[in-house]
Motif scaffolding. Structure first.
Motif, short mmCIF file in Angstrom:
data_model
loop_
_atom_site.label_atom_id
_atom_site.label_comp_id
_atom_site.label_asym_id
_atom_site.label_seq_id
_atom_site.Cartn_x
_atom_site.Cartn_y
_atom_site.Cartn_z
N SER A 56 -34.66 49.98 12.63
CA SER A 56 -35.95 49.04 12.81
C SER A 56 -36.29 48.87 14.05
O SER A 56 -37.60 48.77 14.31
CB SER A 56 -35.60 47.53 12.18
N HIS A 57 -35.49 49.05 15.20
CA HIS A 57 -36.01 49.27 16.40
C HIS A 57 -36.80 50.53 16.77
O HIS A 57 -37.71 50.60 17.56
CB HIS A 57 -34.89 49.31 17.55
N SER A 64 -44.60 46.49 10.86
CA SER A 64 -45.89 46.65 10.91
C SER A 64 -46.64 47.85 11.58
O SER A 64 -47.66 48.23 10.85
CB SER A 64 -46.33 45.40 11.83
N ALA A 65 -46.05 48.58 12.25
CA ALA A 65 -46.59 49.98 12.53
C ALA A 65 -46.59 50.90 11.56
O ALA A 65 -47.32 51.43 11.32
CB ALA A 65 -45.78 50.56 13.93
N LEU A 66 -45.39 50.75 10.87
CA LEU A 66 -45.37 51.71 9.63
C LEU A 66 -46.34 51.39 8.72
O LEU A 66 -46.82 52.30 8.06
CB LEU A 66 -44.05 51.83 9.04
N LEU A 96 -45.64 53.45 16.85
CA LEU A 96 -44.03 53.94 16.85
C LEU A 96 -43.60 55.04 17.61
O LEU A 96 -42.31 54.77 18.06
CB LEU A 96 -44.40 55.03 15.29
N GLU A 97 -44.21 55.59 18.28
CA GLU A 97 -43.87 56.62 19.39
C GLU A 97 -43.56 55.72 20.55
O GLU A 97 -42.52 55.67 21.29
CB GLU A 97 -45.09 57.59 20.01
#
Length: 102
Positions: A63-64, A69-71, A79-80
């Motif tokens: 999860s880190h 939310s980004a996914l 994500l990057e």
């Protein structure tokens, strides 16, 4: 013990954080010093060095690296950024640029 009898070379311990974390792994490795462990589940990136110093084979982060939310939003830049931040906190010795490992 059953996994070892069946020939497993690596044992996944999940969820390790709520099972006692590094302390639990140290207790587990006491009677099984050659046990190869992949620890995952609830590990914070800043805790990775302590896990690795305990003598385990590998640590899994989820999860880190991939904030929900980004996914869901397809926010690849977020994500990057989350992955870079997690690797930095975990003590990654290499910095990744957008061109790949380097």
């Amino acid at each position: 013990m059953r996994a070892r009898i069946l020939g497993a070379e690596v044992i996944k311990v999940f969820p390790v954080a709520s099972s006692g974390g590094v302390r639990y792994l140290n207790d587990l490795r006491g009677p099984f010093p050659d046990l190869q462990i992949l620890a995952t589940g609830g590990i914070k990136p800043s805790e990775v060095p302590a896990y690795l110093q305990s003598g385990i084979l590998a640590v899994g982060l989820g999860s880190h690296l991939f904030p929900q939310s980004a996914l869901e939003g397809g926010n690849w830049a977020a994500l990057e950024a989350a992955t870079r931040r997690a690797l930095h906190e975990a003590g990654d010795i290499k910095t990744l640029d957008s061109g790949g490992p380097g």
